[in-house]
Design an enzyme around this catalytic site. Sequence first.
Site, mmCIF file in Angstrom:
data_model
loop_
_atom_site.group_PDB
_atom_site.id
_atom_site.type_symbol
_atom_site.label_atom_id
_atom_site.label_comp_id
_atom_site.label_asym_id
_atom_site.label_seq_id
_atom_site.Cartn_x
_atom_site.Cartn_y
_atom_site.Cartn_z
ATOM 1 C CE LYS A 133 30.782 46.603 11.179
ATOM 2 N NZ LYS A 133 30.386 45.473 11.925
ATOM 3 C CG ASP A 149 37.550 43.916 10.460
ATOM 4 O OD1 ASP A 149 37.202 44.061 11.482
ATOM 5 O OD2 ASP A 149 37.775 42.801 10.091
#
Length: 281
Positions: A133, A149
């Site tokens: 995302k 991440d």
Amino acid sequence: KLFHLGMFEIGKPLGKGKFGRVYLAKHRSSGFICALKVLHKSELQMGKVEKQVRREIEIQSNLAHPNILRLYGHFHDAKRIFLILEFAGKGELYKHLRKEVRFPEWKAAQYIAQMAAALKYLHKKHVMHRDIKPENILVGIHGEIKISDFGWSVHAPNNRRKTMCGTLDYLPPEMIKPTGNDSFYSEKVDLWSLGVLTYEFLCGEAPFEDEPLKTQKRIVRCEMTVPGYVSAEAKDLIKKLLVVDPEKRISLEDVERHPWIIKHCVKGERATNRSAELAKM
Ligand SMILES: COc1cccc(-c2nc(Nc3cc(C)[nH]n3)cc3ccccc23)c1
């Protein structure tokens, strides 16, 4: 305290993530600039995410790709874990997206081509990211994007259910409602998320954005509409990625060969777009 961390000279704080603060840092002996992410063990224990952090370190340390943020190493003291990460000069992609509202098609196409290359690399190593995302993408100094991440990434196959925090927008149907046979989900979850990302780059919002319960319903039925201002080629790619049946989603190779990607990522095109971008500066 922190500013004198032995072999690193700590610079300005870059910002705060969910579980840690990120600082600009310089490796004293080599002068190498990096980003130092400081995680407090106590916070990780409270958030029950130590395992996730261990997995993030294990997975990301073994990856080397221009569109994946490098994790060069890590160390810890009694209270903190320090991740030595690649420094991406232009920061968080989602901030650029919010500021520009939505990306022009040539920029969105170049970003999706880079994402496809990064995902191809990951999937070849049987790693699925599972949390693609805008918030997990950084921008390098030359405008290239870098997936960061890896807290949610795992080695496939994986049928452990995960309590999800944060937005549902990027979840594929098979992670919301596992159907009979494929209680295992695969790397194809990242293809769905790539479709959601393409839509959000071009429209400025996610395709199933709604209140949580409605979002889940819309995802499993793939109920979304693509606005008229989106080109036919871009809409075609989105429709080929946002397919409920994971087996029927377009492959990453076919994404890279898709007319919308070819049209915007051929050398000549890139040069004209780049000059347009530079003129803007
Ligand atoms: C919440 O805002 C946050 C949080 C963490 C980092 C940034 C940030 N990061 C980077 N680069 C990075 C970060 C990492 C792990 N590698 N390279 C650059 C920036 C530039 C301007 C503002 C902000 C920035 C923001």
